[in-house]
Motif scaffolding. Structure first.
Motif, PDB file in Angstrom:
ATOM      1  N   GLU A 244       0.826  -1.208   0.000  1.00  0.00           N
ATOM      2  CA  GLU A 244       0.000   0.000   0.000  1.00  0.00           C
ATOM      3  C   GLU A 244       0.865   1.264   0.000  1.00  0.00           C
ATOM      4  OE1 GLU A 244      -4.008   0.784   2.476  1.00  0.00           O
ATOM      5  OE2 GLU A 244      -2.183   0.877   3.669  1.00  0.00           O
ATOM      6  N   VAL A 245       0.363   2.278  -0.691  1.00  0.00           N
ATOM      7  CA  VAL A 245       0.996   3.601  -0.638  1.00  0.00           C
ATOM      8  C   VAL A 245      -0.088   4.582  -0.170  1.00  0.00           C
ATOM      9  CG1 VAL A 245       2.186   5.412  -1.932  1.00  0.00           C
ATOM     10  CG2 VAL A 245       2.437   3.037  -2.629  1.00  0.00           C
ATOM     11  N   ILE A 246       0.183   5.293   0.906  1.00  0.00           N
ATOM     12  CA  ILE A 246      -0.764   6.323   1.354  1.00  0.00           C
ATOM     13  C   ILE A 246       0.016   7.635   1.456  1.00  0.00           C
ATOM     14  CG2 ILE A 246      -2.278   7.119   3.249  1.00  0.00           C
ATOM     15  CD1 ILE A 246      -3.477   4.750   1.786  1.00  0.00           C
ATOM     16  N   ILE A 247      -0.456   8.634   0.696  1.00  0.00           N
ATOM     17  CA  ILE A 247       0.215   9.944   0.729  1.00  0.00           C
ATOM     18  C   ILE A 247      -0.804  11.002   1.122  1.00  0.00           C
ATOM     19  CG2 ILE A 247       1.481  11.656  -0.632  1.00  0.00           C
ATOM     20  CD1 ILE A 247       2.559   9.309  -2.318  1.00  0.00           C
ATOM     21  N   ASP A 248      -0.534  11.674   2.229  1.00  0.00           N
ATOM     22  CA  ASP A 248      -1.432  12.723   2.725  1.00  0.00           C
ATOM     23  C   ASP A 248      -2.881  12.209   2.837  1.00  0.00           C
ATOM     24  OD1 ASP A 248      -1.919  15.218   3.678  1.00  0.00           O
ATOM     25  OD2 ASP A 248      -2.113  16.186   1.722  1.00  0.00           O
ATOM     26  N   GLY A 249      -3.008  10.953   3.180  1.00  0.00           N
ATOM     27  CA  GLY A 249      -4.335  10.351   3.346  1.00  0.00           C
ATOM     28  C   GLY A 249      -4.954   9.807   2.069  1.00  0.00           C
ATOM     29  N   TYR A 250      -4.277   9.991   0.952  1.00  0.00           N
ATOM     30  CA  TYR A 250      -4.821   9.523  -0.326  1.00  0.00           C
ATOM     31  C   TYR A 250      -4.114   8.254  -0.799  1.00  0.00           C
ATOM     32  CZ  TYR A 250      -6.975  14.133  -0.989  1.00  0.00           C
ATOM     33  OH  TYR A 250      -7.728  15.269  -0.846  1.00  0.00           O
ATOM     34  N   ASN A 251      -4.847   7.433  -1.534  1.00  0.00           N
ATOM     35  CA  ASN A 251      -4.246   6.316  -2.239  1.00  0.00           C
ATOM     36  C   ASN A 251      -3.958   6.826  -3.658  1.00  0.00           C
ATOM     37  OD1 ASN A 251      -3.737   4.076  -3.760  1.00  0.00           O
ATOM     38  ND2 ASN A 251      -5.367   2.830  -2.880  1.00  0.00           N
ATOM     39  N   PRO A 252      -2.683   7.012  -4.018  1.00  0.00           N
ATOM     40  CA  PRO A 252      -2.368   7.644  -5.306  1.00  0.00           C
ATOM     41  C   PRO A 252      -3.014   6.944  -6.496  1.00  0.00           C
ATOM     42  CG  PRO A 252      -0.362   7.277  -4.039  1.00  0.00           C
ATOM     43  CD  PRO A 252      -1.470   6.616  -3.287  1.00  0.00           C
ATOM     44  N   TRP A 253      -3.131   5.625  -6.385  1.00  0.00           N
ATOM     45  CA  TRP A 253      -3.648   4.843  -7.508  1.00  0.00           C
ATOM     46  C   TRP A 253      -5.059   5.284  -7.908  1.00  0.00           C
ATOM     47  CZ3 TRP A 253      -3.312   2.524 -11.729  1.00  0.00           C
ATOM     48  CH2 TRP A 253      -4.309   1.679 -12.187  1.00  0.00           C
ATOM     49  N   LYS A 254      -5.817   5.819  -6.946  1.00  0.00           N
ATOM     50  CA  LYS A 254      -7.192   6.234  -7.271  1.00  0.00           C
ATOM     51  C   LYS A 254      -7.191   7.532  -8.080  1.00  0.00           C
ATOM     52  CE  LYS A 254      -9.453   3.703  -3.636  1.00  0.00           C
ATOM     53  NZ  LYS A 254      -9.983   3.717  -2.272  1.00  0.00           N
ATOM     54  N   ARG A 255      -6.043   8.185  -8.127  1.00  0.00           N
ATOM     55  CA  ARG A 255      -5.851   9.412  -8.915  1.00  0.00           C
ATOM     56  C   ARG A 255      -6.969  10.436  -8.717  1.00  0.00           C
ATOM     57  NH1 ARG A 255      -3.249   6.276 -12.839  1.00  0.00           N
ATOM     58  NH2 ARG A 255      -5.073   6.005 -14.099  1.00  0.00           N
ATOM     59  N   LYS A 256      -7.315  10.674  -7.469  1.00  0.00           N
ATOM     60  CA  LYS A 256      -8.323  11.696  -7.155  1.00  0.00           C
ATOM     61  C   LYS A 256      -7.752  13.049  -7.564  1.00  0.00           C
ATOM     62  CE  LYS A 256     -11.405   9.241  -4.778  1.00  0.00           C
ATOM     63  NZ  LYS A 256     -12.645   8.927  -5.441  1.00  0.00           N
ATOM     64  N   HIS A 257      -8.576  13.897  -8.151  1.00  0.00           N
ATOM     65  CA  HIS A 257      -8.086  15.195  -8.607  1.00  0.00           C
ATOM     66  C   HIS A 257      -7.556  16.036  -7.440  1.00  0.00           C
ATOM     67  CE1 HIS A 257     -10.111  15.225 -12.810  1.00  0.00           C
ATOM     68  NE2 HIS A 257      -9.354  14.177 -12.600  1.00  0.00           N
ATOM     69  N   ASP A 258      -8.163  15.872  -6.251  1.00  0.00           N
ATOM     70  CA  ASP A 258      -7.681  16.629  -5.080  1.00  0.00           C
ATOM     71  C   ASP A 258      -6.259  16.225  -4.727  1.00  0.00           C
ATOM     72  OD1 ASP A 258      -9.911  18.101  -4.820  1.00  0.00           O
ATOM     73  OD2 ASP A 258     -10.839  16.855  -3.267  1.00  0.00           O
ATOM     74  N   TYR A 259      -5.927  14.961  -4.929  1.00  0.00           N
ATOM     75  CA  TYR A 259      -4.564  14.487  -4.666  1.00  0.00           C
ATOM     76  C   TYR A 259      -3.608  15.023  -5.734  1.00  0.00           C
ATOM     77  CZ  TYR A 259      -0.525  11.402  -4.587  1.00  0.00           C
ATOM     78  OH  TYR A 259       0.766  10.928  -4.571  1.00  0.00           O
ATOM     79  N   LEU A 260      -4.013  14.873  -6.993  1.00  0.00           N
ATOM     80  CA  LEU A 260      -3.135  15.277  -8.098  1.00  0.00           C
ATOM     81  C   LEU A 260      -2.851  16.780  -8.102  1.00  0.00           C
ATOM     82  CD1 LEU A 260      -4.553  12.987 -10.934  1.00  0.00           C
ATOM     83  CD2 LEU A 260      -2.428  12.698  -9.665  1.00  0.00           C
ATOM     84  N   LYS A 261      -3.774  17.560  -7.527  1.00  0.00           N
ATOM     85  CA  LYS A 261      -3.574  19.011  -7.463  1.00  0.00           C
ATOM     86  C   LYS A 261      -2.422  19.385  -6.538  1.00  0.00           C
ATOM     87  CE  LYS A 261      -8.162  20.764  -8.415  1.00  0.00           C
ATOM     88  NZ  LYS A 261      -9.363  21.273  -7.764  1.00  0.00           N
TER      89      LYS A 261
END
Lengths: 329, 269
Positions: A79-96
């Motif tokens: 698993e990779v968790i960055i700032d509470g996000y799973n990068p693989w889901k590529r949520k726009h809030d994460y990518l921003k």
């Protein structure tokens, strides 16, 4: 914890075929697949604002790790968790909040000036006009490319293009920046400018940087902490200086005697320490403790014209490390 | 919605800027369009003259010319040689990474590119349309409603066509190189969608089969509305079917993409 990577594994299915037309025909009808383990069981935790270097030879898994962190690849396990996000889901809030610069790929539009690509990113990342202008001016001045803004990207030099790539990636002020070989192929001045810039950006915005580079100098100058990968496995996670000391604890002493000094006493030290003397200059390459002992003995008898301690070249140290890492760790 | 429009209109804008960068390419593209129309005109005049025909399947020469010219125009507007080639290459070489790392939809970004690349042709074709209206009065846009219906059907056609391309492009996640599939599809569509030979000239049994597929809505439907070959009371049901096809193909495209992206290995650096 800003970044938490747990037991991360990534495997690729690859097909093998022998060379030549016969091999191509054989593979067309009967393809043989093998599993290639690019990363094996990686675990690492990174705090916000850290600059972490990833070291490893070609194929060690550095770029694969970066791609997993930005969500380009889906992990096989772990698993990779960055700032509470799973990068693989590529949520726009994460990518921003993330930027990635890959030395060998570009996101700029090739046939038009970089300023047009910047404007496109402004809309993609929904950056307000004032913030956009402020960041753009700051980055352009820091990287010294103001006069190149309206030149077609394909007409820029490699170094200028890389600087434009970095600007395009940082316009939205990301809190995580992944740099994959950012200085690849650049001249010494551009390399140093980029290193200087990374340190500045990190201290000003408290952004986390993950950097891979073949140039050990990049890592030495930018990162305190390093992760070393070897054949997909994590073999070291700690301070860069500690790693260098573990690999090669020796330092070099250069001691220049004053003119007319009688060097007879030196002969008595010859059996105890290894050193060379040429033209009244003594050079010794020894572990720190022995070096200090030698120095104190020298200072008891001689007053030097000049003297210095030198670290051994890091590139050389790392080269011998990667030849057989298991000997050092 | 406003943010969505602003974001994707910026993609459209940068495509226009890029298209205008290459003046020679744009000029050759325009010449190619006009040459295609000229060749069709020559072939059909020869057929009508040599066979001494006044009508073919209910089409007079003028009506057929308008129908074919319009079919070529619509066919070109919905075609995607450039965008699909670029997208497939992107998946194969890893260039797609630059879209995946940004907060933007891969589908809509390239839809805007698809529109942007074809924009130059929209302008040229609009001029040709005006010339057609002047040259063949009564054969096209008999009433303003035909023009409005045509524009709506054209929008559906472009979206539907792009969605079909999208499914084929996503196959590159599994097979790497799928340009041959796109080329084969383009060639088949020249006939099945009625781009070069109007479907209206085919036997009824074939037309009935085609009406069960989404392909009829790519070229024949908008052109038939523009030329008044579909009674106005049939428009609504046909629009309904075409929108249903759009939804089916769009959902299928997203399904294929979501499966494919898991297979993606982000080649290159």
């Amino acid at each position: 914890m800003y970044i938490k990577i747990s037991n991360l594994t990534k495997s690729f299915k690859m097909f093998k075929r022998s060379a030549g037309l016969k091999g191509a025909f054989k593979s067309f009808f009967n393809r043989q697949y093998t599993n290639f383990h690019a990363l094996k069981n990686i675990s690492i935790e990174i705090n916000k604002g850290e600059i972490v270097g990833i070291l490893g030879e070609n194929g060690a898994g550095k770029t694969t790790l970066i791609k997993l962190m930005v969500g380009l690849l889906h992990p096989t396990n772990g698993e990779v968790i960055i700032d509470g996000y799973n990068p693989w889901k590529r949520k726009h809030d994460y990518l921003k909040n993330v930027a990635i610069v890959m030395g060998q790929k570009n996101q700029l539009w090739w046939d038009i000036p970089a300023s047009e690509s910047f404007l496109l990113n402004k809309h993609i990342y929904q950056i307000e006009d004032s913030k956009y202008n402020e960041t753009l001016n700051e980055l352009v001045d820091l990287l010294d490319v103001r006069d190149k803004l309206d030149v077609q990207v394909r007409r820029l030099s490699l170094g200028e293009r890389m600087k434009m790539e970095i600007i395009a990636s940082l316009l939205h002020r990301p809190s995580l920046v992944l740099l994959d070989e950012p200085t690849l192929g650049l001249d010494v001045i551009s390399q140093s400018k980029i290193r200087e810039f990374v340190r500045y950006y990190n201290s000003k915005y408290n952004a986390t940087f993950i950097i891979t580079s073949h140039y050990t100098k990049d890592i030495q100058e930018m990162c305190q902490r390093v992760l070393v990968l070897n054949n997909g496995s994590q073999i070291y996670d700690g301070l860069f200086n500690d790693l260098i000391k573990a690999i090669n604890p020796e330092r070099r002493l250069v001691f220049e005697f004053s003119e007319g000094t009688d060097l007879k006493y030196i002969d008595s030290l010859d059996g105890k320490f290894e050193f060379q003397i040429h033209d009244s200059i003594l050079t010794a390459q020894l572990p720190e403790s022995q070096l200090r002992e030698l120095l104190s003995k020298l200072l008891e008898k001689f007053s030097p014209q000049s003297m210095s301690f030198e670290d051994l070249p890091v590139e050389e140290t790392m080269r011998s490390f990667f030849q057989s890492p298991e000997d050092y760790l | 919605m406003f943010i969505f429009i602003r974001k994707y209109s910026a993609v459209l804008k940068i495509n226009w800027i890029q298209a205008l960068e290459y003046r020679a390419n744009a000029l050759v593209g325009v010449i190619a369009i006009i040459s295609g129309l000229f060749i069709e005109y020559q072939i059909w005049s020869l057929i009508f003259k040599s066979q001494d025909l006044t009508h073919v399947n209910g089409f007079s020469f003028n009506e057929l010319m308008v129908f074919i010219f319009l079919s070529i125009i619509v066919g070109q507007l919905k075609s995607s040689w450039h965008t699909s080639g670029e997208m497939i290459e992107g998946i194969r070489t890893g260039d797609i990474n630059k879209f995946l790392i940004r907060p933007i939809s891969y589908f809509w970004y390239h839809f805007m590119m698809f529109i942007g690349v074809n924009s130059l042709y929209y302008t040229v074709y609009s001029i040709i349309l005006f010339i057609l209206i002047a040259l063949f009065p009564g054969a096209i846009f008999q009433a303003p409603i035909n023009f409005i219906g045509f524009i709506f059907a054209l929008i559906v056609s472009i979206f539907l066509s792009y969605s079909i391309y999208y499914i084929m492009i996503c196959l590159a996640f599994w097979f790497g190189e799928v340009r041959s599939i796109v080329v084969a599809y383009n060639l088949i569509m020249l006939v099945l969608a009625g781009q070069y030979i109007p479907i209206r000239l085919f036997p009824d049994s074939i037309i009935q089969i085609m009406e069960l597929t989404p392909f009829i809505y790519l070229v024949d439907f908008p052109v038939s509305i523009a030329t008044g070959r579909i009674p106005i009371d049939m428009w609504l049901i046909n629009f309904f079917y075409s929108v249903i096809w759009c939804l089916i193909i769009w959902c299928l495209g997203h399904f294929v993409y979501s499966r494919g992206i898991r297979k993606y290995e982000a080649y290159g650096s």
